[in-house]
Motif scaffolding. Sequence first.
Motif, short mmCIF file in Angstrom:
data_model
loop_
_atom_site.label_atom_id
_atom_site.label_comp_id
_atom_site.label_asym_id
_atom_site.label_seq_id
_atom_site.Cartn_x
_atom_site.Cartn_y
_atom_site.Cartn_z
N VAL A 151 -14.72 -18.51 31.93
CA VAL A 151 -15.61 -19.66 31.83
C VAL A 151 -15.09 -20.69 30.84
O VAL A 151 -15.19 -21.89 31.05
CB VAL A 151 -17.03 -19.18 31.44
CG1 VAL A 151 -17.93 -20.35 31.13
CG2 VAL A 151 -17.61 -18.35 32.56
N GLY A 152 -14.52 -20.27 29.75
CA GLY A 152 -14.10 -21.20 28.72
C GLY A 152 -12.68 -21.70 28.85
O GLY A 152 -12.24 -22.51 28.06
N MET A 153 -11.98 -21.26 29.83
CA MET A 153 -10.59 -21.67 29.98
C MET A 153 -10.50 -22.92 30.83
O MET A 153 -11.23 -23.08 31.79
CB MET A 153 -9.78 -20.55 30.64
CG MET A 153 -9.89 -19.24 29.92
SD MET A 153 -9.29 -19.42 28.24
CE MET A 153 -10.00 -18.00 27.48
N GLY A 171 -12.18 -10.97 22.42
CA GLY A 171 -11.51 -10.94 21.13
C GLY A 171 -10.60 -9.74 20.97
O GLY A 171 -9.49 -9.85 20.46
N LEU A 172 -11.05 -8.58 21.43
CA LEU A 172 -10.24 -7.37 21.34
C LEU A 172 -8.99 -7.46 22.21
O LEU A 172 -7.99 -6.80 21.94
CB LEU A 172 -11.06 -6.15 21.73
CG LEU A 172 -12.17 -5.77 20.75
CD1 LEU A 172 -13.06 -4.68 21.33
CD2 LEU A 172 -11.58 -5.33 19.42
N CYS A 173 -9.06 -8.29 23.24
CA CYS A 173 -7.91 -8.47 24.14
C CYS A 173 -7.08 -9.70 23.77
O CYS A 173 -6.18 -10.09 24.51
CB CYS A 173 -8.39 -8.58 25.59
SG CYS A 173 -9.05 -7.02 26.23
N GLY A 174 -7.41 -10.33 22.65
CA GLY A 174 -6.62 -11.46 22.18
C GLY A 174 -6.90 -12.76 22.91
O GLY A 174 -6.05 -13.64 22.96
N VAL A 175 -8.09 -12.90 23.46
CA VAL A 175 -8.46 -14.11 24.18
C VAL A 175 -9.51 -14.86 23.37
O VAL A 175 -10.55 -14.31 23.03
CB VAL A 175 -9.02 -13.77 25.58
CG1 VAL A 175 -9.47 -15.03 26.30
CG2 VAL A 175 -7.98 -13.03 26.40
#
Length: 126
Positions: free
Chosen positions: A26-28, A106-110
């Motif tokens: 959604v935010g990309m 966040g845990l996946c670095g996004v």
Amino acid sequence: MAMAMEGSYRLKSVYFVAAIIGMVVVGMSSKADGAISCSTVVSDLIPCLSYVSGSSAKPTKGCCNGIKTLNTAAKTTDDRQAVCNCIKSVASSYSSYFDKASKLPGLCGVNLGFALTPSLDCSTVH
């Protein structure tokens, strides 16, 4: 009967996890043609079930790859809003999983650039 209830629980968990994690897209921002269906979101994010259901302490590589796949697929505003609406539809029924699932980007670095919340207004997503 217990097996049927467990299977139903797992299926519900899969749909919820997929919906919440799909918020990543959604935010990309980017551009392309096509629409993303809820079934695509679910397919990409099934590996996240183990983390959200509590059987794994951290998301698997497959889970994070699914998030990245969705990010790549959601190119247009319409795509991102469709994913958001799918997420909201599923998340409304499975709020008990939301806290853990919302941590996955966040845990996946996004970095989404916004908070994953049950009250996110999908019409504001671009």
